[in-house]
Motif scaffolding. Structure first.
Motif, mmCIF file in Angstrom:
data_model
loop_
_atom_site.group_PDB
_atom_site.id
_atom_site.type_symbol
_atom_site.label_atom_id
_atom_site.label_comp_id
_atom_site.label_asym_id
_atom_site.label_seq_id
_atom_site.Cartn_x
_atom_site.Cartn_y
_atom_site.Cartn_z
ATOM 1 N N ILE A 183 0.834 -1.208 0.000
ATOM 2 C CA ILE A 183 0.000 0.000 0.000
ATOM 3 C C ILE A 183 0.867 1.255 0.000
ATOM 4 C CG2 ILE A 183 -1.565 1.400 1.422
ATOM 5 C CD1 ILE A 183 -3.011 -0.835 -0.007
ATOM 6 N N HIS A 184 0.561 2.172 -0.923
ATOM 7 C CA HIS A 184 1.145 3.508 -0.944
ATOM 8 C C HIS A 184 0.193 4.450 -0.193
ATOM 9 C CE1 HIS A 184 2.770 7.278 -2.632
ATOM 10 N NE2 HIS A 184 1.497 7.625 -2.765
ATOM 11 N N THR A 185 0.657 5.031 0.904
ATOM 12 C CA THR A 185 -0.179 5.998 1.621
ATOM 13 C C THR A 185 0.080 7.398 1.055
ATOM 14 O OG1 THR A 185 1.508 6.167 3.360
ATOM 15 C CG2 THR A 185 -0.328 4.637 3.727
ATOM 16 N N PRO A 186 -0.943 8.243 0.999
ATOM 17 C CA PRO A 186 -0.796 9.550 0.330
ATOM 18 C C PRO A 186 0.158 10.480 1.068
ATOM 19 C CG PRO A 186 -2.915 9.400 1.450
ATOM 20 C CD PRO A 186 -2.309 8.034 1.531
ATOM 21 N N HIS A 187 0.809 11.333 0.315
ATOM 22 C CA HIS A 187 1.731 12.314 0.909
ATOM 23 C C HIS A 187 0.968 13.458 1.559
ATOM 24 C CE1 HIS A 187 4.941 10.128 -0.971
ATOM 25 N NE2 HIS A 187 4.467 10.351 -2.179
ATOM 26 N N ARG A 188 -0.222 13.744 1.054
ATOM 27 C CA ARG A 188 -1.062 14.794 1.628
ATOM 28 C C ARG A 188 -2.230 14.148 2.357
ATOM 29 N NH1 ARG A 188 0.852 15.822 -3.058
ATOM 30 N NH2 ARG A 188 -0.812 14.687 -4.119
ATOM 31 N N ASP A 189 -2.584 14.724 3.518
ATOM 32 C CA ASP A 189 -3.682 14.168 4.317
ATOM 33 C C ASP A 189 -3.432 12.690 4.597
ATOM 34 O OD1 ASP A 189 -6.004 14.248 5.741
ATOM 35 O OD2 ASP A 189 -7.349 14.442 4.020
ATOM 36 N N LYS A 190 -2.206 12.399 5.042
ATOM 37 C CA LYS A 190 -1.750 11.022 5.172
ATOM 38 C C LYS A 190 -2.562 10.212 6.173
ATOM 39 C CE LYS A 190 2.597 9.937 4.871
ATOM 40 N NZ LYS A 190 2.617 8.872 3.816
ATOM 41 N N LYS A 191 -2.851 10.788 7.335
ATOM 42 C CA LYS A 191 -3.533 9.990 8.356
ATOM 43 C C LYS A 191 -4.923 9.571 7.880
ATOM 44 C CE LYS A 191 -4.580 9.655 13.257
ATOM 45 N NZ LYS A 191 -4.446 10.292 14.594
ATOM 46 N N ARG A 192 -5.672 10.516 7.316
ATOM 47 C CA ARG A 192 -7.010 10.181 6.839
ATOM 48 C C ARG A 192 -6.942 9.154 5.712
ATOM 49 N NH1 ARG A 192 -11.066 11.929 3.104
ATOM 50 N NH2 ARG A 192 -9.634 13.402 2.105
ATOM 51 N N GLY A 193 -5.977 9.334 4.795
ATOM 52 C CA GLY A 193 -5.835 8.397 3.693
ATOM 53 C C GLY A 193 -5.428 7.009 4.153
ATOM 54 N N THR A 194 -4.586 6.948 5.172
ATOM 55 C CA THR A 194 -4.151 5.650 5.694
ATOM 56 C C THR A 194 -5.308 4.925 6.371
ATOM 57 O OG1 THR A 194 -1.901 6.504 6.016
ATOM 58 C CG2 THR A 194 -2.496 4.512 7.234
ATOM 59 N N LEU A 195 -6.061 5.651 7.198
ATOM 60 C CA LEU A 195 -7.216 5.037 7.868
ATOM 61 C C LEU A 195 -8.260 4.587 6.851
ATOM 62 C CD1 LEU A 195 -7.616 7.506 10.871
ATOM 63 C CD2 LEU A 195 -6.777 5.149 10.969
ATOM 64 N N ARG A 196 -8.480 5.415 5.834
ATOM 65 C CA ARG A 196 -9.459 5.060 4.808
ATOM 66 C C ARG A 196 -9.019 3.806 4.045
ATOM 67 N NH1 ARG A 196 -11.161 9.007 -0.279
ATOM 68 N NH2 ARG A 196 -12.614 7.558 -1.294
ATOM 69 N N THR A 197 -7.735 3.707 3.736
ATOM 70 C CA THR A 197 -7.221 2.537 3.028
ATOM 71 C C THR A 197 -7.448 1.264 3.838
ATOM 72 O OG1 THR A 197 -5.485 3.900 2.015
ATOM 73 C CG2 THR A 197 -5.194 1.516 1.949
ATOM 74 N N MET A 198 -7.158 1.329 5.121
ATOM 75 C CA MET A 198 -7.330 0.133 5.955
ATOM 76 C C MET A 198 -8.806 -0.241 6.090
ATOM 77 S SD MET A 198 -4.307 0.466 8.849
ATOM 78 C CE MET A 198 -4.825 2.065 9.488
ATOM 79 N N GLU A 199 -9.682 0.755 6.096
ATOM 80 C CA GLU A 199 -11.121 0.468 6.124
ATOM 81 C C GLU A 199 -11.557 -0.271 4.856
ATOM 82 O OE1 GLU A 199 -12.810 4.317 6.632
ATOM 83 O OE2 GLU A 199 -12.219 4.492 8.747
ATOM 84 N N VAL A 200 -11.026 0.171 3.703
ATOM 85 C CA VAL A 200 -11.358 -0.485 2.434
ATOM 86 C C VAL A 200 -10.832 -1.921 2.424
ATOM 87 C CG1 VAL A 200 -10.917 -0.467 -0.056
ATOM 88 C CG2 VAL A 200 -11.526 1.654 1.123
ATOM 89 N N LEU A 201 -9.610 -2.108 2.885
ATOM 90 C CA LEU A 201 -9.043 -3.460 2.957
ATOM 91 C C LEU A 201 -9.908 -4.363 3.829
ATOM 92 C CD1 LEU A 201 -5.335 -2.375 3.337
ATOM 93 C CD2 LEU A 201 -6.141 -3.894 1.524
ATOM 94 N N ALA A 202 -10.370 -3.827 4.950
ATOM 95 C CA ALA A 202 -11.222 -4.611 5.846
ATOM 96 C C ALA A 202 -12.566 -4.923 5.198
ATOM 97 C CB ALA A 202 -11.421 -3.851 7.156
ATOM 98 N N GLU A 203 -13.128 -3.962 4.482
ATOM 99 C CA GLU A 203 -14.402 -4.187 3.780
ATOM 100 C C GLU A 203 -14.298 -5.351 2.800
ATOM 101 O OE1 GLU A 203 -16.003 -0.731 1.857
ATOM 102 O OE2 GLU A 203 -15.553 0.554 3.592
ATOM 103 N N HIS A 204 -13.141 -5.472 2.172
ATOM 104 C CA HIS A 204 -12.932 -6.531 1.186
ATOM 105 C C HIS A 204 -12.399 -7.821 1.822
ATOM 106 C CE1 HIS A 204 -13.588 -4.381 -2.706
ATOM 107 N NE2 HIS A 204 -13.471 -3.332 -1.901
ATOM 108 N N GLY A 205 -12.245 -7.809 3.120
ATOM 109 C CA GLY A 205 -11.805 -9.016 3.809
ATOM 110 C C GLY A 205 -10.380 -9.421 3.495
ATOM 111 N N PHE A 206 -9.522 -8.434 3.189
ATOM 112 C CA PHE A 206 -8.131 -8.786 2.879
ATOM 113 C C PHE A 206 -7.349 -8.961 4.175
ATOM 114 C CE2 PHE A 206 -3.807 -8.476 1.430
ATOM 115 C CZ PHE A 206 -3.852 -9.176 0.224
ATOM 116 N N PRO A 207 -6.589 -10.064 4.314
ATOM 117 C CA PRO A 207 -5.894 -10.336 5.582
ATOM 118 C C PRO A 207 -4.769 -9.348 5.860
ATOM 119 C CG PRO A 207 -5.274 -11.952 3.904
ATOM 120 C CD PRO A 207 -6.392 -11.149 3.327
ATOM 121 N N ALA A 208 -4.767 -8.795 7.053
ATOM 122 C CA ALA A 208 -3.740 -7.814 7.418
ATOM 123 C C ALA A 208 -2.346 -8.423 7.388
ATOM 124 C CB ALA A 208 -4.039 -7.257 8.810
ATOM 125 N N ARG A 209 -2.221 -9.703 7.666
ATOM 126 C CA ARG A 209 -0.904 -10.351 7.710
ATOM 127 C C ARG A 209 -0.236 -10.379 6.336
ATOM 128 N NH1 ARG A 209 -0.684 -15.124 5.400
ATOM 129 N NH2 ARG A 209 -2.630 -16.172 4.794
#
Length: 353
Positions: A183-209
């Motif tokens: 995952i590439h996290t955005p350079h701008r608004d990084k925290k919001r983009g990172t949290l949003r990315t992890m939410e999408v990954l969880a929605e799709h059931g992708f394993p964090a490991r």
């Protein structure tokens, strides 16, 4: 060589004349070939192996490969990303992916490093819908090729609807191909983009490991680790993450699921960022076991999930034979003498690094 170029004058030991940068480079290269260990190499050479799991080597020089190998780097992973300017058609993507899977893999081997890569549609170019659709047609074939260890870099740049669409599409593609994700996290608004990315990954059931969230900093690391993802950090001059800050993150959070990389590319960046960071960790009292996890073991654990990247690839030391060709091409030019040698293994007789 002048002070205007950033260096003082260096006198030739034979004639006393000023040496050029090319002359100095040739002298240093000859010293290495004769087995001399240079001071900078002693400072940065790691007593255990190093993997740089995020390095855009297509834009680096052969001298970078030589320096990385001298510092203890045994393997690099090259994530697919943009070229500094927008691609205009899918054919340029096809050639780019073919290059990092082909000639770049060969070029690294000529200097003693194993080279792997990740493939994917980067978030910047996801905003070109026609290009994005064409690239999505290419990816299933590239995912199956030798040396591909993950899908990536995926994620957000400006966090647009098109970026979101193609992030989700590639998550499903990774699930179908049983591949990890970078995952590439955005350079701008990084925290919001990172949290949003992890939410999408969880929605799709992708394993964090099986997912590396990269380009972290102090405001994102805790959230990434809490959710069970691998947290990667790019050691980059003045931006992203610095060496001293990285030491403090390992001191605070430990090294479990922490990965250090250089993200070296065509910009101002340092291909020796990982060995330099390891050396600073050592100097500041970080335990050797933690250093080894952060600069080697953790990257091998996640990027080795599909079996394409294995420690046995470099355990006995790399075989370097610069007489070899790739599609009829050599890394040498007329009159240059080829290196033919087996690089020394970083492992002892008992198999310990």
């Amino acid at each position: 060589m002048t002070k205007a170029s950033g260096f003082g004058a260096v006198s030739c030991p034979c004639c006393g004349g000023a040496m050029t940068r090319d002359m100095l480079d040739a002298l240093l290269r000859q010293a290495r070939e004769q087995g001399y260990e240079l001071p900078s190499e002693r400072a940065w050479h790691s007593p255990s192996p190093i993997i740089d799991p995020h390095a855009h080597m297509i834009s680096r020089t052969t001298q970078d490969y030589e320096a990385m190998a001298a510092a203890g780097v045994v393997a690099v992973i090259e994530p697919a990303f943009w070229l500094g300017q927008p691609r205009t058609n899918a054919g340029s993507y096809l050639d780019y992916l073919s290059t990092i899977l082909g000639f770049e893999r060969f070029r690294a081997s000529q200097f003693g490093l194993r080279h792997y890569c990740t493939v994917g549609l980067n978030p910047k170019e996801a905003n070109n819908e026609a290009l994005a659709e064409a690239v999505m047609e290419l990816l299933p074939d590239f995912m199956l090729k030798e040396g591909v260890v993950a899908l990536g870099e995926l994620g957000y740049d400006e966090q647009t609807p098109l970026e979101d669409r193609y992030l989700r599409a590639q998550i499903e593609l990774a699930k179908e191909g049983d591949l990890p994700i970078l995952i590439h996290t955005p350079h701008r608004d990084k925290k919001r983009g990172t949290l949003r990315t992890m939410e999408v990954l969880a929605e799709h059931g992708f394993p964090a490991r099986a997912c590396v969230v990269d380009h972290n900093n102090e405001e994102t690391v805790e959230s990434v680790l809490e959710r069970g993802y691998w947290a990667a950090f790019s050691i980059y001059p003045q931006t992203k993450m610095g060496k001293a800050r990285m030491v403090e993150i390992v001191r605070r959070y430990g090294a479990d699921r922490i990965i250090v990389n250089s993200a070296c590319d065509w910009g101002v960046s340092d291909p020796l960022a990982v060995p330099k960071t390891a050396a600073l960790m050592r100097e500041r009292g970080i335990p050797e076991e933690a250093i080894r996890k952060a600069v080697y073991g953790n990257a091998l654990a996640v990027y080795g999930l599909n079996g394409e990247m294995r420690e046995e690839h470099w355990r006995d030391g790399a075989v370097i034979d610069q007489r070899e060709l790739h599609a009829g091409n050599s890394v040498l030019r007329g009159g240059q003498a080829p290196r033919i040698e087996r690089a020394q293994s970083v492992f002892d007789d008992a198999g310990r690094a």
